[in-house]
Write an enzyme that holds these catalytic residues in place. Sequence first.
Site, PDB file in Angstrom:
ATOM      1  N   TYR A  45      -7.481  31.795  69.811  1.00  0.00           N
ATOM      2  CA  TYR A  45      -7.954  33.134  69.444  1.00  0.00           C
ATOM      3  C   TYR A  45      -7.776  34.134  70.582  1.00  0.00           C
ATOM      4  O   TYR A  45      -7.541  35.326  70.330  1.00  0.00           O
ATOM      5  CB  TYR A  45      -9.404  33.076  68.949  1.00  0.00           C
ATOM      6  CG  TYR A  45      -9.460  32.601  67.524  1.00  0.00           C
ATOM      7  CD1 TYR A  45      -9.232  33.480  66.477  1.00  0.00           C
ATOM      8  CD2 TYR A  45      -9.674  31.259  67.231  1.00  0.00           C
ATOM      9  CE1 TYR A  45      -9.235  33.044  65.163  1.00  0.00           C
ATOM     10  CE2 TYR A  45      -9.678  30.805  65.918  1.00  0.00           C
ATOM     11  CZ  TYR A  45      -9.457  31.704  64.890  1.00  0.00           C
ATOM     12  OH  TYR A  45      -9.449  31.263  63.587  1.00  0.00           O
ATOM     13  N   ARG A  88      -4.282  35.335  70.179  1.00  0.00           N
ATOM     14  CA  ARG A  88      -4.167  36.273  69.067  1.00  0.00           C
ATOM     15  C   ARG A  88      -4.753  37.644  69.426  1.00  0.00           C
ATOM     16  O   ARG A  88      -4.196  38.687  69.063  1.00  0.00           O
ATOM     17  CB  ARG A  88      -4.842  35.690  67.825  1.00  0.00           C
ATOM     18  CG  ARG A  88      -4.191  34.423  67.337  1.00  0.00           C
ATOM     19  CD  ARG A  88      -4.886  33.845  66.123  1.00  0.00           C
ATOM     20  NE  ARG A  88      -4.676  34.674  64.937  1.00  0.00           N
ATOM     21  CZ  ARG A  88      -5.128  34.359  63.723  1.00  0.00           C
ATOM     22  NH1 ARG A  88      -5.820  33.237  63.550  1.00  0.00           N
ATOM     23  NH2 ARG A  88      -4.904  35.155  62.693  1.00  0.00           N
ATOM     24  N   GLN A 136      -7.741  40.889  53.893  1.00  0.00           N
ATOM     25  CA  GLN A 136      -7.903  39.523  54.376  1.00  0.00           C
ATOM     26  C   GLN A 136      -7.559  39.428  55.862  1.00  0.00           C
ATOM     27  O   GLN A 136      -7.779  38.384  56.476  1.00  0.00           O
ATOM     28  CB  GLN A 136      -6.994  38.584  53.579  1.00  0.00           C
ATOM     29  CG  GLN A 136      -7.258  38.592  52.086  1.00  0.00           C
ATOM     30  CD  GLN A 136      -6.172  37.869  51.324  1.00  0.00           C
ATOM     31  OE1 GLN A 136      -6.087  36.645  51.352  1.00  0.00           O
ATOM     32  NE2 GLN A 136      -5.321  38.623  50.638  1.00  0.00           N
ATOM     33  N   HIS A 177     -12.564  38.564  55.865  1.00  0.00           N
ATOM     34  CA  HIS A 177     -12.433  37.381  56.719  1.00  0.00           C
ATOM     35  C   HIS A 177     -12.886  37.634  58.153  1.00  0.00           C
ATOM     36  O   HIS A 177     -12.682  36.790  59.019  1.00  0.00           O
ATOM     37  CB  HIS A 177     -10.990  36.867  56.703  1.00  0.00           C
ATOM     38  CG  HIS A 177     -10.569  36.321  55.375  1.00  0.00           C
ATOM     39  ND1 HIS A 177      -9.243  36.125  55.020  1.00  0.00           N
ATOM     40  CD2 HIS A 177     -11.300  35.924  54.301  1.00  0.00           C
ATOM     41  CE1 HIS A 177      -9.190  35.649  53.787  1.00  0.00           C
ATOM     42  NE2 HIS A 177     -10.416  35.516  53.332  1.00  0.00           N
ATOM     43  N   CYS A 219     -22.926  34.364  75.079  1.00  0.00           N
ATOM     44  CA  CYS A 219     -23.743  35.468  74.574  1.00  0.00           C
ATOM     45  C   CYS A 219     -24.408  36.205  75.732  1.00  0.00           C
ATOM     46  O   CYS A 219     -24.938  35.581  76.663  1.00  0.00           O
ATOM     47  CB  CYS A 219     -24.793  34.923  73.614  1.00  0.00           C
ATOM     48  SG  CYS A 219     -25.840  36.187  72.860  1.00  0.00           S
ATOM     49  N   SER A 263       0.049  36.808  49.816  1.00  0.00           N
ATOM     50  CA  SER A 263       0.750  35.724  49.131  1.00  0.00           C
ATOM     51  C   SER A 263       0.048  35.278  47.863  1.00  0.00           C
ATOM     52  O   SER A 263       0.595  34.507  47.083  1.00  0.00           O
ATOM     53  CB  SER A 263       0.901  34.530  50.078  1.00  0.00           C
ATOM     54  OG  SER A 263      -0.376  34.092  50.514  1.00  0.00           O
ATOM     55  N   MET A 278       7.227  41.283  49.940  1.00  0.00           N
ATOM     56  CA  MET A 278       8.610  40.951  50.247  1.00  0.00           C
ATOM     57  C   MET A 278       9.217  40.006  49.213  1.00  0.00           C
ATOM     58  O   MET A 278      10.437  39.892  49.108  1.00  0.00           O
ATOM     59  CB  MET A 278       8.709  40.316  51.640  1.00  0.00           C
ATOM     60  CG  MET A 278       8.470  41.289  52.776  1.00  0.00           C
ATOM     61  SD  MET A 278       9.751  42.560  52.876  1.00  0.00           S
ATOM     62  CE  MET A 278      11.173  41.576  53.339  1.00  0.00           C
ATOM     63  N   GLU A 279       8.376  39.304  48.470  1.00  0.00           N
ATOM     64  CA  GLU A 279       8.847  38.351  47.472  1.00  0.00           C
ATOM     65  C   GLU A 279       7.803  38.235  46.374  1.00  0.00           C
ATOM     66  O   GLU A 279       6.695  38.758  46.500  1.00  0.00           O
ATOM     67  CB  GLU A 279       9.095  36.983  48.123  1.00  0.00           C
ATOM     68  CG  GLU A 279       7.879  36.429  48.837  1.00  0.00           C
ATOM     69  CD  GLU A 279       8.211  35.231  49.705  1.00  0.00           C
ATOM     70  OE1 GLU A 279       9.412  34.918  49.837  1.00  0.00           O
ATOM     71  OE2 GLU A 279       7.274  34.612  50.218  1.00  0.00           O
ATOM     72  N   CYS A 339       6.416  46.603  52.983  1.00  0.00           N
ATOM     73  CA  CYS A 339       5.334  47.538  52.630  1.00  0.00           C
ATOM     74  C   CYS A 339       5.460  48.850  53.400  1.00  0.00           C
ATOM     75  O   CYS A 339       5.044  49.906  52.913  1.00  0.00           O
ATOM     76  CB  CYS A 339       3.976  46.899  52.900  1.00  0.00           C
ATOM     77  SG  CYS A 339       3.601  45.499  51.821  1.00  0.00           S
TER      78      CYS A 339
END
Length: 310
Positions: free
Chosen positions: A102, A105, A140, A158, A207, A251, A276-277, A293
């Site tokens: 994470y 990310r 999401q 999410h 924390c 998806s 895209m599909e 998009c």
Amino acid sequence: MQPLQIAPCRLLYGLYRGLKSPASTGTRICPAMARPSSNMADFRKLFAKAKHIVIISGAGVSAESGVPTFRGAGGYWRKWQAQDLATPQAFARNPSLVWEFYHYRREVMLSKEPNPGHLAIAECEARLREQGRRVMVITQNIDELHRRAGTKNLLEIHGSLFKTRCTSCGIVAENYKSPICPALSGKGAPDPEAQDARIPVEKLPRCEEAGCGGLLRPHVVWFGENLDPAILEEVDKELTLCDLCLVVGTSSVVYPAAMFAPQVSARGVPVAEFNMETTPATNRFRFHFQGPCGTTLPEALAPHETGNVS
């Protein structure tokens, strides 16, 4: 902290209470309608008259900003796929490894920007608000790119990469530190040959509430966890009230979100898919617009020359 529990929603179908992939549900989306249209002019006529628009967005929107999706071929971080690390069990076994994932990310996202798809949605929301119309984005994605683009009406079902939750006291807080803690500085390389950092648990994010010091976790919904019931109640309300729905860059395979648009379509509301599909849900929808998009949404959501068509 009390565990997340599902809310008793009218539209949010008891079977799909947690974050699940299709393999774990064994479920197919309901039978198909006629082949969807790709007529942009017809979509624009409906868009011009819609008063309450819901936009459901997924990873495909952010992929155009260069955000890794961790899906499909090559969708690995080191030797792991997201579903290997995005679980409570993985965090309990190896919080250092999960925090490395994470942290990587988070750091990636700090270098990314909203793309024309995000910006078209945000501009549309602001413009329609001035006309007394409503746009709600249900995403999401956990990257906050919609928020950074300027979207105000936003449900991040999410969670967010930039929020943490204390495993001891339950406090949820925004956190944009880079790195999130000193021990993660320079860690999280995605290369398969990279060595796990094996950071002692006491050096991981903690924390800062007085008298707590508990271990923090990302405030995201992991596979096997339930979605926040308060957010699901808001989703339920928006899906019940909308008179037009867009599904962008998703998806349609992760539940419960995969059921949102088909349920709207089942009550006769027009749904337009931008992807895209094709997806397992494509033939449930009135429209399907194939392509990036960032190309299709600016055209679809552009102002009408005469404003709202009556």
